[in-house]
Design an enzyme around this catalytic site. Structure first.
Site, PDB file in Angstrom:
ATOM      1  CG  ASN A   1     -36.485  31.453  26.128  1.00 22.98           C
ATOM      2  OD1 ASN A   1     -37.598  31.722  25.689  1.00 22.98           O
ATOM      3  ND2 ASN A   1     -35.812  32.265  26.920  1.00 22.98           N
TER       4      ASN A   1
ATOM      5  CE  LYS B   1     -33.670  34.466  25.110  1.00 23.34           C
ATOM      6  NZ  LYS B   1     -32.478  35.260  25.450  1.00 23.34           N
TER       7      LYS B   1
ATOM      8  CG  HIS C   1     -35.097  34.567  30.705  1.00 28.80           C
ATOM      9  ND1 HIS C   1     -34.471  35.712  30.264  1.00 28.80           N
ATOM     10  CD2 HIS C   1     -34.516  33.530  30.040  1.00 28.80           C
ATOM     11  CE1 HIS C   1     -33.554  35.374  29.361  1.00 28.80           C
ATOM     12  NE2 HIS C   1     -33.558  34.057  29.212  1.00 28.80           N
TER      13      HIS C   1
ATOM     14  CD  GLU D   1     -34.028  37.910  27.327  1.00 28.76           C
ATOM     15  OE1 GLU D   1     -32.965  37.727  26.722  1.00 28.76           O
ATOM     16  OE2 GLU D   1     -35.082  37.298  27.055  1.00 28.76           O
TER      17      GLU D   1
ATOM     18  CD  GLU E   1     -30.944  31.629  30.884  1.00 29.95           C
ATOM     19  OE1 GLU E   1     -30.944  31.038  29.804  1.00 29.95           O
ATOM     20  OE2 GLU E   1     -31.689  32.595  31.115  1.00 29.95           O
TER      21      GLU E   1
ATOM     22  N   GLY F   1     -26.914  35.923  24.813  1.00 29.01           N
ATOM     23  CA  GLY F   1     -27.008  36.621  23.527  1.00 29.01           C
ATOM     24  C   GLY F   1     -25.823  37.510  23.209  1.00 29.01           C
TER      25      GLY F   1
ATOM     26  CB  SER G   1     -23.412  32.445  24.329  1.00 31.02           C
ATOM     27  OG  SER G   1     -23.948  33.748  24.270  1.00 31.02           O
TER      28      SER G   1
END
Length: 250
Positions: free
Chosen positions: A9, A11, A94, A96, A166, A172, A212
């Site tokens: 991904n 991003k 996702h 985000e 996730e 991250g 991660s």
């Protein structure tokens, strides 16, 4: 035998020229992978990268699509448009998108249905925050996110869903769920699928770990019985790093 997948991904990274260069490099480094390899790029890259990936084992995905089929929605990109570029997959749900763009279960349900109706396979993301993990609510969170947006599908439609677990607290941040923590919740997710669709569908459902994941920890994570690969963020932006994770399947 359920599908093993390593998906990248990107991003909001890489301008078009940089994305093209990375895609070209990946076609030279990823030759005969022991898993399905997918790169999910920003919308502007899709059509160009689709041409580059022709003849390679790498599949193409988008990072999102709209919850409307078409019309006066300036700046949005429909599932049909994504499909027309040559993409086969789309990431939906996702954390985000949920966090920064207020995407809820109802919106995601619409997106999932439009993606499937246009022949896309869905990488559907679920996962809990640190606060929810510390309150031991992770099982309730992931079950709710499944029920809201994908458990309305029939078994035939559900075959086109890949689940990506996730933990938000590990995306991250450099923190990773231990292989044991990840396996525990992956097994729970599979049990939710079994409860809804039966054992055969559950055994056939690919569940990826995202948070991660890197070349150093991928072999241990992928060695667990219910972890079928990874949805990779930062480590997918360098060919060597991404390839290192793909190699974990060898």
């Amino acid at each position: 035998m359920r599908k093993k997948i390593v998906a990248g991904n990107w991003k909001m990274n890489k301008n078009l020229q940089e994305g093209v260069a990375l895609a070209k490099e990946l076609t030279t480094t990823v030759k005969n992978p022991n898993c399905e390899v997918i790169i999910c790029t920003p919308f502007i890259h899709l059509a160009t990268v689709a041409e580059i990936l022709k003849g390679s084992p790498i599949k193409l995905g988008a990072e999102n699509c709209a919850d409307k089929a078409s019309g006066a929605y300036t700046g949005e990109v429909s599932a049909e448009m994504v499909k027309s570029t040559g993409a086969e997959y789309v990431i939906l749900g996702h954390s985000e998108r949920r966090q920064y763009y207020s995407e809820n279960g109802e919106i995601l349900k619409e997106k999932v249905q439009l993606a499937l109706a246009n022949g896309l396979k869905v990488l559907y993301c679920i996962g809990e925050s640190l606060e929810e993990r510390e309150a031991n609510k992770q099982n309730a969170v992931v079950k709710k996110e499944l029920e809201e947006s994908v458990f309305n599908l029939d078994a035939e439609q559900f075959k086109n869903i890949v689940i990506a677990y996730e933990p938000i607290w590990a995306i991250g941040t450099g923190k990773t769920a231990t292989a044991e923590q990840a396996e525990e919740i992956h097994a729970y997710i599979r049990s939710c699928v079994e409860e809804r669709y039966g054992k055969a569908v559950a055994e056939d459902t690919t569940i990826l770990y995202g948070g991660s994941c890197k070349a150093s920890n991928a072999p241990e994570l992928f060695g667990k019985p219910d972890i079928d690969g990874g949805l990779i963020g930062g480590a997918s932006l360098k060919a060597a790093d991404f390839n290192g994770i793909i190699e974990a399947w060898n």
